[in-house]
Design a protein around this motif. Structure first.
Motif, short mmCIF file in Angstrom:
data_model
loop_
_atom_site.label_atom_id
_atom_site.label_comp_id
_atom_site.label_asym_id
_atom_site.label_seq_id
_atom_site.Cartn_x
_atom_site.Cartn_y
_atom_site.Cartn_z
N ALA A 1 0.83 -1.21 0.00
CA ALA A 1 0.00 0.00 0.00
C ALA A 1 0.86 1.25 0.00
O ALA A 1 0.49 2.28 -0.59
N ALA A 2 2.02 1.15 0.67
CA ALA A 2 2.88 2.33 0.77
C ALA A 2 3.78 2.53 -0.45
O ALA A 2 4.15 3.67 -0.76
N THR A 3 4.11 1.43 -1.14
CA THR A 3 5.12 1.55 -2.21
C THR A 3 4.66 1.06 -3.57
O THR A 3 5.29 1.39 -4.57
N GLY A 4 3.61 0.25 -3.63
CA GLY A 4 3.24 -0.38 -4.88
C GLY A 4 2.13 0.34 -5.61
O GLY A 4 1.50 1.27 -5.07
N PRO A 5 1.83 -0.07 -6.84
CA PRO A 5 0.72 0.51 -7.60
C PRO A 5 -0.61 0.23 -6.92
O PRO A 5 -0.91 -0.90 -6.56
N LYS A 6 -1.43 1.26 -6.76
CA LYS A 6 -2.71 1.10 -6.06
C LYS A 6 -3.65 0.17 -6.82
O LYS A 6 -4.42 -0.58 -6.22
N ALA A 7 -3.58 0.19 -8.14
CA ALA A 7 -4.46 -0.68 -8.92
C ALA A 7 -4.18 -2.15 -8.64
O ALA A 7 -5.09 -2.96 -8.48
N LYS A 8 -2.89 -2.49 -8.56
CA LYS A 8 -2.52 -3.88 -8.28
C LYS A 8 -2.97 -4.29 -6.89
O LYS A 8 -3.42 -5.40 -6.67
N LEU A 9 -2.84 -3.37 -5.93
CA LEU A 9 -3.26 -3.66 -4.56
C LEU A 9 -4.75 -3.94 -4.54
O LEU A 9 -5.20 -4.90 -3.94
N ARG A 10 -5.53 -3.12 -5.22
CA ARG A 10 -6.97 -3.32 -5.23
C ARG A 10 -7.34 -4.64 -5.90
O ARG A 10 -8.26 -5.33 -5.48
N ARG A 11 -6.63 -4.99 -6.97
CA ARG A 11 -6.97 -6.19 -7.73
C ARG A 11 -6.65 -7.47 -6.98
O ARG A 11 -7.42 -8.42 -6.98
N ASP A 12 -5.51 -7.51 -6.31
CA ASP A 12 -5.05 -8.76 -5.70
C ASP A 12 -5.40 -8.92 -4.23
O ASP A 12 -5.67 -10.02 -3.77
N VAL A 13 -5.37 -7.81 -3.50
CA VAL A 13 -5.39 -7.95 -2.06
C VAL A 13 -6.72 -8.41 -1.52
O VAL A 13 -6.77 -9.14 -0.52
N TRP A 14 -7.82 -8.03 -2.19
CA TRP A 14 -9.12 -8.37 -1.62
C TRP A 14 -9.38 -9.87 -1.62
O TRP A 14 -10.01 -10.40 -0.69
N LEU A 15 -8.92 -10.53 -2.64
CA LEU A 15 -9.10 -11.99 -2.67
C LEU A 15 -8.34 -12.64 -1.52
O LEU A 15 -8.86 -13.52 -0.83
N TRP A 16 -7.10 -12.19 -1.29
CA TRP A 16 -6.32 -12.77 -0.20
C TRP A 16 -6.85 -12.35 1.17
O TRP A 16 -6.77 -13.12 2.13
N ILE A 17 -7.40 -11.18 1.27
CA ILE A 17 -8.06 -10.79 2.53
C ILE A 17 -9.25 -11.71 2.79
O ILE A 17 -9.48 -12.15 3.93
N GLY A 18 -9.99 -12.03 1.73
CA GLY A 18 -11.11 -12.95 1.90
C GLY A 18 -10.66 -14.33 2.33
O GLY A 18 -11.26 -14.95 3.22
N ILE A 19 -9.59 -14.83 1.70
CA ILE A 19 -9.05 -16.14 2.07
C ILE A 19 -8.62 -16.15 3.53
O ILE A 19 -8.95 -17.07 4.30
N THR A 20 -7.88 -15.11 3.92
CA THR A 20 -7.40 -15.04 5.30
C THR A 20 -8.56 -14.91 6.28
O THR A 20 -8.55 -15.53 7.35
N GLY A 21 -9.56 -14.12 5.93
CA GLY A 21 -10.71 -13.96 6.81
C GLY A 21 -11.45 -15.26 7.04
O GLY A 21 -11.85 -15.59 8.17
N ILE A 22 -11.66 -16.03 5.96
CA ILE A 22 -12.32 -17.33 6.08
C ILE A 22 -11.50 -18.25 6.99
O ILE A 22 -12.05 -18.94 7.87
#
Length: 662
Positions: free
Chosen positions: A338-359
């Motif tokens: 979030a601090a250093t990478g492209p915001k578009a890539k963060l939005r595209r990839d991170v939510w799926l992994w947040i969902g996996i981790t949350g489950i």
């Protein structure tokens, strides 16, 4: 096992989850053709007991065992049909041969060793096989036993479905769980290096690398004496020698060590080698992390995310420390991106992994095990009061390395720091290379790999915390991820780094590898002697085994069994006793009953049966013995004089029914 029928049933059960896992691996993940069989076997081996644990909350244990295996086969078949165009099943005879040989080797060694908490593991396996899932404390059923029990649950399945004794089931399960990760580690190294030699050396490094306490032997005697004066031995080390200097030239005195003793200098209380993992965890956590490394970034379809989530959930009951550190690593990686990478890539990839981790977190909180108990402790109430372990951390200052043998070693004391670094071993010298690789993984979007490496740095927390009671000597496990990651990447990263280096650098790398693995090689040589002397357990004899074959899980459901050896009866019969607040202490009430047993008092205390041996019986007074001749006492069974080494014509095991003694 009792016969070919039970062996056949066990084979059918295993074939379902193994084939189902193979189909899942081949259809859902982009793997090499030579990888899918072993990865698939690992998926089945990890997911089946995890599913059985979840299902056992709502259905009888045998049904959950079979249903979970069938569900994996069904899921694998559906996935294979959906992605049949990309399905390639190519078994490697060499891989299967290596797996069988290693499994049989580790199983044979395990049969000759009774070390590392068999008094804890065997009763828990027996009770889970009888239906107690999630498990309660075998010596006090009022307490929840929040333990990392994935391996023990798999052993319980082998016991129940195959008609095996708990010690035999545990040895077989450990053999398989120890063998498969070594093959998977080699596959991972081959991916990174393209070298079969590097793959082989990675397996060897993982198997034998550990702490290097023996380096202290290279010091002048006066220096070793000085260090020894700053250290207080604890646990089994304290029973081995009066001080560290004496222990370093002696043997490690531990129950069930086999025909040859282990040299104290070649073991470690912080970073023991993989080949010594004859515990209730063994390498179950390492197996799951390797499976995630091999699959997490190679989805063919987003439905593969469900398998990744399930693997992370299973990690919570295999090794909760690894689960928490992986979560910490994910938070670190998301923050850095979030601090250093492209915001578009963060939005595209991170939510799926947040969902996996949350489950996975939700599953971990509800499924049982240590994390469920931690959640209950945080929430307070009845759950917190009924937990065996006190998971409340204690802040430590000055920062310390906790050794299960040498106690707390302050990093501000030069003598204790030297001992602590020797306990850890030279593998931590790989830390800079590993961190650099983690940064590279993050930049190319390898979320899991970068999270694993980032989370391993969180083990520095272990320098500042400790736990109370039985968990104190488990504190070194907080550093386990750090050691695992450094060991796993040691050969591949050094191999890549040293390719264009001079021979002197390569010689230095080989020397470091030998220093890291010497202790494990020495201990492995000692272990081989145990193959020639199979044992049951330190508290189990052939008489107990025969009694178990006749009466396991056949006593009244919910009945308690009184036994002067507390962990014996739960192992033999699959029934609880009520003797102790912990594995190491006995309650005053139970002690008074043991010293002066009376059938009516035993019944009033809740015991429906009593089980004892000739030594206990002969130690009772004639008056106490006469009480057991009362009409209300009914003998259920007795086994006489079975002993492997000498004739015990007067020895026996006796099971009596006390239910009429009201």
């Amino acid at each position: 096992m009792n016969g070919l029928g039970e062996i056949a049933l066990l084979g059918i059960w295993a074939a379902q989850w193994a084939l189902g896992g193979w189909l899942l691996a081949a259809s859902l993940f982009r793997l090499r053709r030579t990888e899918s069989a072993m990865v698939g076997l690992g998926l089945g081996l990890s997911l089946q007991p995890w599913l059985a644990n979840v299902m056992a909350h709502a259905m009888p244990v045998p049904v959950s065992f079979w249903a979970s295996a069938a569900l994996i086969l069904v899921a694998g078949s559906i996935s294979a049909l959906a992605f049949r165009k990309s399905l390639h099943l190519r078994p490697s005879a060499g891989q299967w041969l290596i797996l069988v040989v290693l499994t049989l080797l580790f199983n044979a060694i395990g049969r000759g060793l009774g070390i590392f908490d068999d008094y804890q593991n065997l009763p828990t396996i027996s009770l889970m096989a009888a239906g107690d899932i999630p498990p309660h404390f075998a010596l006090n059923p009022a307490l929840n036993f929040g333990y990392h029990y994935l391996l023990l649950l798999f052993s319980a399945e082998v016991m129940r479905l195959g008609g095996a004794f708990p010690w035999s089931a545990l040895d077989l399960a450990r053999g398989l769980f120890l063998a498969l990760p070594l093959i998977l580690a080699g596959m991972w190294a081959y991916r990174l290096t393209g070298s079969r030699l590097a793959a082989f050396l990675t397996g060897c490094m993982l198997a034998f690398s550990g702490g290097s306490r023996w380096l202290l032997l290279l010091l002048p005697p006066s220096w070793l004496q000085h260090i020894s004066g700053h250290i207080m031995l604890i646990g089994s080390a304290a029973t081995s020698a009066p001080n560290l200097a004496t222990a370093m030239v002696g043997n490690w005195k531990i129950d069930g060590a086999g025909p040859l003793p282990f040299p104290f200098a070649f073991y470690t209380g912080v970073n023991p080698p993989y080949i010594m993992a004859y515990t209730g965890i063994a390498s179950s956590g390492a197996l799951i992390m390797l499976l995630l490394l091999l699959t997490a970034q190679r989805w063919r379809h987003r439905s593969a995310a469900l398998v990744s989530a399930a693997l992370i959930g299973s990690l919570a009951i295999a090794n909760e420390i690894a689960f928490l550190l992986l979560g910490l690593g994910f938070v670190i990686v998301v923050g850095v991106t979030a601090a250093t990478g492209p915001k578009a890539k963060l939005r595209r990839d991170v939510w799926l992994w947040i969902g996996i981790t949350g489950i996975a977190v939700l599953i971990a909180v509800l499924q049982g095990g240590m994390l469920t108990e931690i959640a209950g402790t945080l929430l307070g109430g009845a759950r917190a009061m009924s937990s065996y372990f006190d998971t409340t951390p204690i802040v430590v200052w000055p920062p310390s390395i906790v050794s299960a043998h040498l106690g707390s070693l302050s990093i501000l004391d030069p003598s204790q720091l030297a001992a602590g670094l020797a306990e850890i071993g030279p593998v931590i010298l790989l830390t800079p290379l590993v961190i650099a690789w983690g940064w590279k993984s993050l930049r190319v979007g390898n979320w899991f790999e970068s999270s694993l490496i980032a989370g391993s740095t969180g083990t520095l927390i272990a320098l500042f915390v400790a736990f109370k009671g039985p968990l104190f000597t488990a504190t070194p496990r907080l550093m386990g991820d750090w050691f695992f990651v450094c060991t796993l990447y040691a050969v591949p990263l050094v191999w890549i780094w040293a390719r264009k280096r001079a021979d002197s650098w390569k010689i230095g790398a080989v020397t470091g590898g030998l220093a890291a693995t010497l202790g494990g090689l020495v201990l492995f040589g000692v272990q081989l002697a145990a193959i020639q002397r199979p044992v049951y357990a330190t508290f189990i004899t052939p008489m107990d085994a025969k009694m178990s074959a006749e009466y396991w899980n056949k006593l009244r459901e919910g009945a308690w069994v009184f036994d002067p050896v507390p962990f014996r009866a739960p192992t033999v019969f699959g029934r609880f006793t009520d003797s102790s607040p912990s594995w190491y202490t006995r309650s005053p009430a139970w002690q008074s009953l043991t010293d002066a047993p009376d059938p009516q008092k035993l019944r009033a205390a809740g015991f429906a049966y009593a089980y004892f041996d000739s030594d206990y019986w002969s130690g009772l007074t004639p008056a106490a013995q006469s009480l057991f001749l009362a009409p209300c006492v009914k003998q259920v069974g007795q086994v006489n004089g079975i002993h492997s080494e000498k004739d015990y014509t007067k020895d026996f095991r006796r099971l009596i029914d006390l239910t009429s003694c009201n």
